[in-house]
Scaffold this motif. Sequence first.
Motif, PDB file in Angstrom:
ATOM      1  N   MET A  57       0.833  -1.199   0.000  1.00  0.00           N
ATOM      2  CA  MET A  57       0.000   0.000   0.000  1.00  0.00           C
ATOM      3  C   MET A  57       0.873   1.256   0.000  1.00  0.00           C
ATOM      4  SD  MET A  57      -3.095   0.900   2.622  1.00  0.00           S
ATOM      5  CE  MET A  57      -4.020  -0.624   2.528  1.00  0.00           C
ATOM      6  N   ILE A 110       0.416   3.924  -3.014  1.00  0.00           N
ATOM      7  CA  ILE A 110      -0.072   5.275  -2.701  1.00  0.00           C
ATOM      8  C   ILE A 110       1.003   6.320  -2.998  1.00  0.00           C
ATOM      9  CG2 ILE A 110      -0.717   6.802  -0.769  1.00  0.00           C
ATOM     10  CD1 ILE A 110      -2.450   4.473   0.295  1.00  0.00           C
ATOM     11  N   ASN A 130       1.339   6.721  -6.788  1.00  0.00           N
ATOM     12  CA  ASN A 130       0.180   7.414  -7.348  1.00  0.00           C
ATOM     13  C   ASN A 130       0.183   8.889  -6.969  1.00  0.00           C
ATOM     14  OD1 ASN A 130      -2.995   8.233  -6.927  1.00  0.00           O
ATOM     15  ND2 ASN A 130      -2.671   6.937  -8.712  1.00  0.00           N
ATOM     16  N   THR A 169      -7.475  18.780   3.479  1.00  0.00           N
ATOM     17  CA  THR A 169      -7.876  17.382   3.317  1.00  0.00           C
ATOM     18  C   THR A 169      -6.774  16.493   3.877  1.00  0.00           C
ATOM     19  OG1 THR A 169      -7.053  17.527   1.060  1.00  0.00           O
ATOM     20  CG2 THR A 169      -9.426  17.560   1.326  1.00  0.00           C
ATOM     21  N   VAL A 170      -7.179  15.531   4.691  1.00  0.00           N
ATOM     22  CA  VAL A 170      -6.227  14.595   5.288  1.00  0.00           C
ATOM     23  C   VAL A 170      -6.700  13.178   4.979  1.00  0.00           C
ATOM     24  CG1 VAL A 170      -5.267  16.069   7.091  1.00  0.00           C
ATOM     25  CG2 VAL A 170      -7.443  14.931   7.497  1.00  0.00           C
ATOM     26  N   TYR A 171      -5.758  12.312   4.602  1.00  0.00           N
ATOM     27  CA  TYR A 171      -6.078  10.973   4.108  1.00  0.00           C
ATOM     28  C   TYR A 171      -5.446   9.896   4.980  1.00  0.00           C
ATOM     29  CZ  TYR A 171      -7.491  13.199  -0.285  1.00  0.00           C
ATOM     30  OH  TYR A 171      -8.120  13.973  -1.235  1.00  0.00           O
ATOM     31  N   TRP A 172      -6.185   8.831   5.163  1.00  0.00           N
ATOM     32  CA  TRP A 172      -5.649   7.626   5.800  1.00  0.00           C
ATOM     33  C   TRP A 172      -5.748   6.512   4.760  1.00  0.00           C
ATOM     34  CZ3 TRP A 172      -8.675   4.495  10.062  1.00  0.00           C
ATOM     35  CH2 TRP A 172      -7.928   3.373  10.448  1.00  0.00           C
ATOM     36  N   ASN A 173      -4.595   6.017   4.365  1.00  0.00           N
ATOM     37  CA  ASN A 173      -4.533   4.917   3.394  1.00  0.00           C
ATOM     38  C   ASN A 173      -5.216   5.235   2.068  1.00  0.00           C
ATOM     39  OD1 ASN A 173      -3.002   3.416   5.165  1.00  0.00           O
ATOM     40  ND2 ASN A 173      -4.692   2.131   5.868  1.00  0.00           N
ATOM     41  N   ALA A 174      -4.947   6.437   1.558  1.00  0.00           N
ATOM     42  CA  ALA A 174      -5.425   6.788   0.221  1.00  0.00           C
ATOM     43  C   ALA A 174      -4.507   7.879  -0.331  1.00  0.00           C
ATOM     44  CB  ALA A 174      -6.873   7.263   0.255  1.00  0.00           C
ATOM     45  N   SER A 175      -4.527   8.024  -1.636  1.00  0.00           N
ATOM     46  CA  SER A 175      -3.644   8.973  -2.315  1.00  0.00           C
ATOM     47  C   SER A 175      -4.134  10.409  -2.172  1.00  0.00           C
ATOM     48  CB  SER A 175      -3.589   8.606  -3.802  1.00  0.00           C
ATOM     49  OG  SER A 175      -2.950   9.618  -4.549  1.00  0.00           O
ATOM     50  N   ARG A 224      -4.056  12.483  -4.335  1.00  0.00           N
ATOM     51  CA  ARG A 224      -4.566  12.904  -5.642  1.00  0.00           C
ATOM     52  C   ARG A 224      -6.101  12.991  -5.700  1.00  0.00           C
ATOM     53  NH1 ARG A 224      -4.435  14.314  -9.328  1.00  0.00           N
ATOM     54  NH2 ARG A 224      -4.170  12.918 -11.088  1.00  0.00           N
ATOM     55  N   PHE A 225      -6.773  12.479  -4.668  1.00  0.00           N
ATOM     56  CA  PHE A 225      -8.244  12.522  -4.676  1.00  0.00           C
ATOM     57  C   PHE A 225      -8.818  13.896  -4.338  1.00  0.00           C
ATOM     58  CE2 PHE A 225      -7.690   7.860  -4.130  1.00  0.00           C
ATOM     59  CZ  PHE A 225      -8.487   7.431  -5.181  1.00  0.00           C
TER      60      PHE A 225
END
Lengths: 424, 424
Positions: free
Chosen positions: A244, A248, A251, A370-376, A378-379
Amino acid sequence: MSTDLATLVTSLAQRARAASLVLATIPRARKDDALEKLADLIDASHFELLEANQRDLLSPEAGALTAAARERLTLNESKLRHLARSVREVIALPDPVGTVLEEFTRPNGLRIRKLRVPIGVIGIIYEARPNVTVDCAILCLKSGNASILRGGKECFHTNMALGALIQQALHAAGLPADAVQLVPTTDRAALTTLLKLDTLIHCIIPRGGESLIRYVVENSTIPVIKHYTGVCFVYLDAAADAAMAEAITVNAKASRPSVCNAAEQLLVHRAAAERLLPGVARALTAQKVQLRCDAASAALLDRAGIASTPAATADYTAEFLDYIIAVRIVDSLDAAIATINRDGSSHSDAIVTADEAAARRFLAEVDSATVYWNASTRFTDGFEFGFGAEIGISTERLHARGPMGLPELCSYKYVIEGNGQVRG
Amino acid sequence: MSTDLATLVTSLAQRARAASLVLATIPRARKDDALEKLADLIDASHFELLEANQRDLLSPEAGALTAAARERLTLNESKLRHLARSVREVIALPDPVGTVLEEFTRPNGLRIRKLRVPIGVIGIIYEARPNVTVDCAILCLKSGNASILRGGKECFHTNMALGALIQQALHAAGLPADAVQLVPTTDRAALTTLLKLDTLIHCIIPRGGESLIRYVVENSTIPVIKHYTGVCFVYLDAAADAAMAEAITVNAKASRPSVCNAAEQLLVHRAAAERLLPGVARALTAQKVQLRCDAASAALLDRAGIASTPAATADYTAEFLDYIIAVRIVDSLDAAIATINRDGSSHSDAIVTADEAAARRFLAEVDSATVYWNASTRFTDGFEFGFGAEIGISTERLHARGPMGLPELCSYKYVIEGNGQVRG
């Protein structure tokens, strides 16, 4: 500046303000009708638009452009078909105006409703891409706002041709043509005047490079919604899954390096660096990404036989917008969060981890739009969020933060109904 | 300006930014604990606070104040008890931070939540009233924001004494004392520096007269939330009930003329002027309100034997904040709406009418933060709306419009949870 120029710009803004009052209360069908007519006009005007674009491409200003900038300026049949399609896509979006945001009745019987309404008059200051002219005009129109558009001088003739089509569509739909106006001069003094008309224009959105945005912020007495840079981070936590982490990071960095939600920096927890970094680094270099490493990560990669470049201090806060990534090893989750809050741009940052407690802290404590957990990262994009077309991505804290679609082009008002109430 | 002053202000803002990151994620109980300790400290410190206030009252600056301004600057036992009570009232308000504003899952499995978060660091620039220091500090604290307060020089010692108590309360509650800081100098150069620190301070709220606000807007590169003036209108429509017209007009104008939601102008539909105006005018003059009339209303009142003063052009856009009202007769609902949108300040405007269609048009087309049908403009107030204490009333279109309470002192962030999603 000349009085003539000041008069011109002020008159333009006064007409925009008058048009905004008409636009604020018209039903959706009439706005959609104008959009439909605009899409048809674009389809029917390829020859005129390409001719105007040629004039821009042959101008001295265009001669000085980089190949990439020239490519962005250049229209062709395919781009024009795409432009008309983007107008039709906005027709399909819901009208944000009139939504009841809150509704309640006070003990004294006053009925209070908070309703979404257009902002009023929005000024858009942008650089060379002609599609921005149409994108901004149609999003402002759909949200009931009048707009004043001021594009770059390299694109002047194309913009004026597009502006003429937009006004033709407005007129054909029975709406005030003044609802969308292009500033008919590239004189910088006109812009400076515009930015002081704070009784007529309610919001300025600059779209372009940092120096344009800085100029607007320093010269405007009108509120500005902006996004300076996207210095986005991916943090590989001690408990990150290796596959992962690799997917990630690659990407986030390499799927489209020129955009603001692309990652510019990789942080790796010291405890996981041996396990994760060589694989991630190989995957990045396979995509031709240059690694600009701190001493610890460089030494680790060197032991693994992977080449890297030493990072300069400026690399740790840089928006490369290119196949380059800064790499640092951090001692802890705390250090990762502190580094991102200090060196990032509060845009989009991601943690990769299987440790929920670490993820929760990262999501709460990283102070970004925007803050991400286990995602790119780029979203971060209006379409990816399901919001449809966006006018930009805001790194402001006021009004709009993150992707800015039609609702974010609106204000609200309180509508209060009584039966004779007075205040005691 | 001196480097020392620039260093001082920058260091203060850096410490505020660091404190804001701590404050952003602490639970409500710890913020309320600090507020409780502050209320107790105010109760226990009357002697010190009155002594500091005496120093201000004896200063040369205070000597130049009007009687009303001197009264606002002066503390006494009763005002201090009220101050402590206002702190306890904010304890009772709900914590706005963490509210889920939107929540949805995308087809690719990404779970997106839009959460309310503090803005970060808020700078408040205000004039002489010492209660503003406490009001602003506690509203910012309760909403998780760090604040930098810069009051007027007439109030310097009182403000510094209150600031010391606030920091003592923060410290006693285990919170960073830097979360609330007073600018420890009245040098204007310090303010000018502060207004450019746009990487450390996220929002400026000026509270005071128009010249202070104008100075802030022209010198700030930080977003400003402001309210220049309240030029509020009451419009008596053709179908207005006479008793209601009288009660609402008198309340809107004369119940408290010094505040921004007080009416400054009366418009009367020509068809109802004979029926309504004499009674309303008598009721206003009974409250010692001076009528500044256009020719038509003056002639009508003259025929009814009621004295009036001719209006000057400037009266039609004036914020009197006094027992004065401008009066005009208009030919139609359209003329009333156009007049208000042209000459008002988009604050609070009311229509009195029994005609629902006319009321609906007025509520939709008058472009103001709050619009009233058959109720007094004086209700534009956080408490009257049921929102609790407010930091001000915004006439902005961006971010907050109308009464600004704790939710309006917040931004939001998108928190996104995935399981390895990358963008295609």
